[in-house]
Design a protein around this motif. Structure first.
Motif, PDB file in Angstrom:
ATOM      1  N   PHE A   1      52.228  31.020 105.407  1.00 30.12           N
ATOM      2  CA  PHE A   1      51.961  30.623 106.783  1.00 30.12           C
ATOM      3  C   PHE A   1      51.164  31.696 107.517  1.00 30.12           C
ATOM      4  O   PHE A   1      50.185  31.399 108.195  1.00 30.12           O
ATOM      5  CB  PHE A   1      53.288  30.354 107.500  1.00 30.12           C
ATOM      6  CG  PHE A   1      53.128  29.958 108.942  1.00 30.12           C
ATOM      7  CD1 PHE A   1      52.615  28.722 109.268  1.00 30.12           C
ATOM      8  CD2 PHE A   1      53.490  30.832 109.943  1.00 30.12           C
ATOM      9  CE1 PHE A   1      52.467  28.357 110.599  1.00 30.12           C
ATOM     10  CE2 PHE A   1      53.335  30.476 111.274  1.00 30.12           C
ATOM     11  CZ  PHE A   1      52.829  29.233 111.604  1.00 30.12           C
ATOM     12  N   LEU A   2      51.565  32.948 107.354  1.00 31.95           N
ATOM     13  CA  LEU A   2      50.859  34.038 108.028  1.00 31.95           C
ATOM     14  C   LEU A   2      49.433  34.182 107.519  1.00 31.95           C
ATOM     15  O   LEU A   2      48.516  34.433 108.299  1.00 31.95           O
ATOM     16  CB  LEU A   2      51.620  35.360 107.850  1.00 31.95           C
ATOM     17  CG  LEU A   2      52.914  35.474 108.638  1.00 31.95           C
ATOM     18  CD1 LEU A   2      53.651  36.757 108.268  1.00 31.95           C
ATOM     19  CD2 LEU A   2      52.644  35.434 110.128  1.00 31.95           C
ATOM     20  N   SER A   3      49.230  34.003 106.231  1.00 32.38           N
ATOM     21  CA  SER A   3      47.871  34.117 105.700  1.00 32.38           C
ATOM     22  C   SER A   3      46.985  32.994 106.238  1.00 32.38           C
ATOM     23  O   SER A   3      45.813  33.212 106.519  1.00 32.38           O
ATOM     24  CB  SER A   3      47.872  34.140 104.175  1.00 32.38           C
ATOM     25  OG  SER A   3      48.287  32.911 103.654  1.00 32.38           O
ATOM     26  N   LYS A   4      47.557  31.787 106.421  1.00 34.85           N
ATOM     27  CA  LYS A   4      46.788  30.690 107.018  1.00 34.85           C
ATOM     28  C   LYS A   4      46.380  31.039 108.444  1.00 34.85           C
ATOM     29  O   LYS A   4      45.253  30.791 108.851  1.00 34.85           O
ATOM     30  CB  LYS A   4      47.626  29.413 107.052  1.00 34.85           C
ATOM     31  CG  LYS A   4      47.629  28.618 105.793  1.00 34.85           C
ATOM     32  CD  LYS A   4      48.405  27.344 105.990  1.00 34.85           C
ATOM     33  CE  LYS A   4      48.606  26.611 104.690  1.00 34.85           C
ATOM     34  NZ  LYS A   4      49.420  25.400 104.860  1.00 34.85           N
ATOM     35  N   LEU A   5      47.312  31.610 109.188  1.00 36.83           N
ATOM     36  CA  LEU A   5      47.008  31.982 110.578  1.00 36.83           C
ATOM     37  C   LEU A   5      45.908  33.034 110.631  1.00 36.83           C
ATOM     38  O   LEU A   5      45.016  32.964 111.469  1.00 36.83           O
ATOM     39  CB  LEU A   5      48.254  32.529 111.270  1.00 36.83           C
ATOM     40  CG  LEU A   5      49.308  31.525 111.684  1.00 36.83           C
ATOM     41  CD1 LEU A   5      50.494  32.237 112.322  1.00 36.83           C
ATOM     42  CD2 LEU A   5      48.751  30.496 112.654  1.00 36.83           C
ATOM     43  N   ARG A   6      45.978  33.987 109.738  1.00 35.44           N
ATOM     44  CA  ARG A   6      44.969  35.063 109.726  1.00 35.44           C
ATOM     45  C   ARG A   6      43.582  34.520 109.380  1.00 35.44           C
ATOM     46  O   ARG A   6      42.579  34.978 109.922  1.00 35.44           O
ATOM     47  CB  ARG A   6      45.374  36.153 108.737  1.00 35.44           C
ATOM     48  CG  ARG A   6      46.531  36.958 109.242  1.00 35.44           C
ATOM     49  CD  ARG A   6      46.819  38.154 108.353  1.00 35.44           C
ATOM     50  NE  ARG A   6      47.997  38.850 108.830  1.00 35.44           N
ATOM     51  CZ  ARG A   6      49.064  39.105 108.096  1.00 35.44           C
ATOM     52  NH1 ARG A   6      49.088  38.742 106.830  1.00 35.44           N
ATOM     53  NH2 ARG A   6      50.094  39.722 108.611  1.00 35.44           N
ATOM     54  N   ARG A   7      43.515  33.563 108.461  1.00 32.24           N
ATOM     55  CA  ARG A   7      42.228  32.987 108.070  1.00 32.24           C
ATOM     56  C   ARG A   7      41.588  32.223 109.228  1.00 32.24           C
ATOM     57  O   ARG A   7      40.381  32.225 109.372  1.00 32.24           O
ATOM     58  CB  ARG A   7      42.388  32.049 106.877  1.00 32.24           C
ATOM     59  CG  ARG A   7      42.395  32.825 105.566  1.00 32.24           C
ATOM     60  CD  ARG A   7      42.472  31.869 104.418  1.00 32.24           C
ATOM     61  NE  ARG A   7      43.892  31.745 104.111  1.00 32.24           N
ATOM     62  CZ  ARG A   7      44.429  30.788 103.370  1.00 32.24           C
ATOM     63  NH1 ARG A   7      43.697  29.847 102.876  1.00 32.24           N
ATOM     64  NH2 ARG A   7      45.727  30.766 103.134  1.00 32.24           N
ATOM     65  N   ARG A   8      42.397  31.586 110.042  1.00 37.58           N
ATOM     66  CA  ARG A   8      41.872  30.834 111.184  1.00 37.58           C
ATOM     67  C   ARG A   8      41.319  31.773 112.247  1.00 37.58           C
ATOM     68  O   ARG A   8      40.372  31.427 112.932  1.00 37.58           O
ATOM     69  CB  ARG A   8      42.955  29.968 111.813  1.00 37.58           C
ATOM     70  CG  ARG A   8      43.290  28.757 111.001  1.00 37.58           C
ATOM     71  CD  ARG A   8      44.269  27.906 111.727  1.00 37.58           C
ATOM     72  NE  ARG A   8      44.664  26.771 110.917  1.00 37.58           N
ATOM     73  CZ  ARG A   8      45.605  25.928 111.251  1.00 37.58           C
ATOM     74  NH1 ARG A   8      46.273  26.092 112.371  1.00 37.58           N
ATOM     75  NH2 ARG A   8      45.898  24.934 110.474  1.00 37.58           N
ATOM     76  N   GLY A   9      41.972  32.900 112.434  1.00 38.49           N
ATOM     77  CA  GLY A   9      41.593  33.824 113.496  1.00 38.49           C
ATOM     78  C   GLY A   9      40.362  34.535 113.198  1.00 38.49           C
ATOM     79  O   GLY A   9      39.319  34.649 113.609  1.00 38.49           O
TER      80      GLY A   9
END
Length: 45
Positions: free
Chosen positions: A37-45
């Motif tokens: 989940f955190l890696s998905k958030l980082r990729r979006r940012g």
């Protein structure tokens, strides 16, 4: 903002939430879910 977080952490509801997060982070499967989940958030940012 930080004061609000501190107040929440000291409240009974905040303590319950923190305890739930601690228990979830001890579970390897949950930890893997959180990492994803955190890696998905980082990729979006």
């Amino acid at each position: 903002m930080i004061e609000k977080i501190k107040r929440f952490a000291r409240s009974p509801q905040g303590r319950r939430t923190i305890e739930q997060v601690r228990r979830a982070s001890a579970d390897p499967r949950r930890r893997a879910q959180a990492k994803g989940f955190l890696s998905k958030l980082r990729r979006r940012g």
